[in-house]
Write a protein that holds these residues in place. Structure first.
Motif, PDB file in Angstrom:
ATOM      1  N   HIS A 132      -9.900  10.128   0.451  1.00 27.81           N
ATOM      2  CA  HIS A 132      -9.299   9.025   1.216  1.00 27.81           C
ATOM      3  C   HIS A 132     -10.363   8.176   1.914  1.00 27.81           C
ATOM      4  CE1 HIS A 132      -5.561  11.068   0.352  1.00 27.81           C
ATOM      5  NE2 HIS A 132      -6.092  12.169   0.846  1.00 27.81           N
ATOM      6  N   SER A 133     -11.479   7.967   1.227  1.00 29.18           N
ATOM      7  CA  SER A 133     -12.581   7.202   1.821  1.00 29.18           C
ATOM      8  C   SER A 133     -12.930   5.966   0.999  1.00 29.18           C
ATOM      9  CB  SER A 133     -13.815   8.087   1.967  1.00 29.18           C
ATOM     10  OG  SER A 133     -14.281   8.473   0.688  1.00 29.18           O
ATOM     11  N   GLY A 134     -12.057   5.613   0.057  1.00 30.66           N
ATOM     12  CA  GLY A 134     -12.291   4.405  -0.721  1.00 30.66           C
ATOM     13  C   GLY A 134     -12.978   4.629  -2.052  1.00 30.66           C
ATOM     14  N   ASP A 135     -13.287   5.874  -2.427  1.00 25.23           N
ATOM     15  CA  ASP A 135     -13.846   6.125  -3.758  1.00 25.23           C
ATOM     16  C   ASP A 135     -12.764   5.775  -4.781  1.00 25.23           C
ATOM     17  OD1 ASP A 135     -14.078   7.975  -6.238  1.00 25.23           O
ATOM     18  OD2 ASP A 135     -16.083   8.050  -5.350  1.00 25.23           O
ATOM     19  N   HIS A 136     -13.018   4.766  -5.588  1.00 25.28           N
ATOM     20  CA  HIS A 136     -12.005   4.190  -6.477  1.00 25.28           C
ATOM     21  C   HIS A 136     -11.321   5.228  -7.359  1.00 25.28           C
ATOM     22  CE1 HIS A 136      -9.978   1.237  -8.974  1.00 25.28           C
ATOM     23  NE2 HIS A 136     -10.542   1.766 -10.051  1.00 25.28           N
ATOM     24  N   PHE A 137     -12.089   6.040  -8.046  1.00 25.90           N
ATOM     25  CA  PHE A 137     -11.487   6.977  -8.990  1.00 25.90           C
ATOM     26  C   PHE A 137     -10.860   8.181  -8.289  1.00 25.90           C
ATOM     27  CE2 PHE A 137     -14.381   4.510 -11.665  1.00 25.90           C
ATOM     28  CZ  PHE A 137     -13.443   4.027 -12.560  1.00 25.90           C
ATOM     29  N   ASN A 138     -11.381   8.558  -7.116  1.00 28.24           N
ATOM     30  CA  ASN A 138     -10.723   9.604  -6.330  1.00 28.24           C
ATOM     31  C   ASN A 138      -9.363   9.110  -5.852  1.00 28.24           C
ATOM     32  OD1 ASN A 138     -10.362  10.737  -3.229  1.00 28.24           O
ATOM     33  ND2 ASN A 138     -10.913  12.296  -4.747  1.00 28.24           N
ATOM     34  N   GLU A 139      -9.277   7.858  -5.492  1.00 25.69           N
ATOM     35  CA  GLU A 139      -7.998   7.285  -5.049  1.00 25.69           C
ATOM     36  C   GLU A 139      -6.986   7.284  -6.203  1.00 25.69           C
ATOM     37  OE1 GLU A 139      -7.229   6.545  -1.939  1.00 25.69           O
ATOM     38  OE2 GLU A 139      -9.239   6.713  -1.085  1.00 25.69           O
ATOM     39  N   ILE A 140      -7.446   6.977  -7.403  1.00 25.59           N
ATOM     40  CA  ILE A 140      -6.544   6.998  -8.566  1.00 25.59           C
ATOM     41  C   ILE A 140      -6.077   8.426  -8.835  1.00 25.59           C
ATOM     42  CG2 ILE A 140      -6.365   6.624 -11.064  1.00 25.59           C
ATOM     43  CD1 ILE A 140      -8.372   4.278 -10.669  1.00 25.59           C
ATOM     44  N   ALA A 141      -7.014   9.391  -8.810  1.00 25.36           N
ATOM     45  CA  ALA A 141      -6.643  10.794  -9.036  1.00 25.36           C
ATOM     46  C   ALA A 141      -5.655  11.257  -7.966  1.00 25.36           C
ATOM     47  CB  ALA A 141      -7.893  11.681  -9.048  1.00 25.36           C
ATOM     48  N   ASP A 142      -5.870  10.839  -6.725  1.00 21.01           N
ATOM     49  CA  ASP A 142      -4.958  11.190  -5.637  1.00 21.01           C
ATOM     50  C   ASP A 142      -3.564  10.612  -5.893  1.00 21.01           C
ATOM     51  OD1 ASP A 142      -4.370  12.087  -2.778  1.00 21.01           O
ATOM     52  OD2 ASP A 142      -3.954   9.945  -2.657  1.00 21.01           O
ATOM     53  N   GLU A 143      -3.505   9.377  -6.335  1.00 18.24           N
ATOM     54  CA  GLU A 143      -2.208   8.750  -6.624  1.00 18.24           C
ATOM     55  C   GLU A 143      -1.499   9.457  -7.780  1.00 18.24           C
ATOM     56  OE1 GLU A 143       1.129   6.468  -6.408  1.00 18.24           O
ATOM     57  OE2 GLU A 143      -0.505   6.550  -4.937  1.00 18.24           O
ATOM     58  N   LEU A 144      -2.240   9.821  -8.805  1.00 18.86           N
ATOM     59  CA  LEU A 144      -1.649  10.573  -9.917  1.00 18.86           C
ATOM     60  C   LEU A 144      -1.070  11.899  -9.424  1.00 18.86           C
ATOM     61  CD1 LEU A 144      -4.448  10.030 -12.601  1.00 18.86           C
ATOM     62  CD2 LEU A 144      -2.098   9.158 -12.742  1.00 18.86           C
ATOM     63  N   ALA A 145      -1.836  12.618  -8.600  1.00 20.00           N
ATOM     64  CA  ALA A 145      -1.400  13.916  -8.094  1.00 20.00           C
ATOM     65  C   ALA A 145      -0.190  13.777  -7.178  1.00 20.00           C
ATOM     66  CB  ALA A 145      -2.556  14.601  -7.354  1.00 20.00           C
ATOM     67  N   THR A 146      -0.242  12.815  -6.281  1.00 13.21           N
ATOM     68  CA  THR A 146       0.850  12.608  -5.326  1.00 13.21           C
ATOM     69  C   THR A 146       2.131  12.177  -6.038  1.00 13.21           C
ATOM     70  OG1 THR A 146      -0.763  12.029  -3.626  1.00 13.21           O
ATOM     71  CG2 THR A 146       1.515  11.367  -3.220  1.00 13.21           C
TER      72      THR A 146
END
Length: 157
Positions: A132-146
């Motif tokens: 949750h710090s703005g890393d683009h691909f981490n944010e996408i992975a988080d959205e997929l998981a959520t």
């Protein structure tokens, strides 16, 4: 299914993974974004009754399992549990018969074993990123998981 032979160190696959849980335990999801050259693949899945750590592990397992041939991989995770587990703790757990330093059974040993098997096929560099710090691909992975967790909780997955 998989091709034998060593990974090609000049071809790097980047994988960003994440896990989510609505309640802990509760309905959960995992997500992974795989990137190779100009290609990108997004995968996700869910479990109706799980924990966040299980989903974090599953994201890494499924990300590596999605690779059809041995690869040089940089795997990004926002889970210190996953990164420290695979890079620091797992060797000791294996030596101790899957017991912790205080002689208790390792939690999620089945998933750790699967992760070890997937990792063996590849040359993996494990990188921790702040969630949750703005890393683009981490944010996408988080959205997929959520999204996967929400869908299983609503009964639509």
């Amino acid at each position: 299914m998989t091709q034998a032979g060593p990974p090609d160190p000049t071809d790097i696959v980047e994988i960003s993974t994440d896990g989510a849980c609505l309640g802990n335990p509760g309905p959960g999801g995992w997500g992974a974004v795989l990137r190779y050259r100009q290609h990108e693949k997004r995968i996700s899945g869910s479990d109706p009754a799980t924990t966040n750590n299980k989903m974090e592990l599953t994201g890494a397992i499924e990300g590596l399992a999605a690779l059809r041939k041995p690869s040089t991989v940089i795997l990004y995770t926002d889970s210190s549990y996953v990164r420290n587990g695979i890079t620091k703790w797992v060797a000791g757990w294996q030596r101790n018969g899957w017991k912790t330093a205080d002689k208790k059974p390792v939690k999620n040993a089945d998933l750790w074993r699967r992760l070890i098997e997937e990792e063996k096929r590849h040359e993996v560099t494990w990188k921790w990123v702040k969630g949750h710090s703005g890393d683009h691909f981490n944010e996408i992975a988080d959205e997929l998981a959520t999204t996967a967790a929400r869908q299983i909780a609503e009964g639509s997955r």
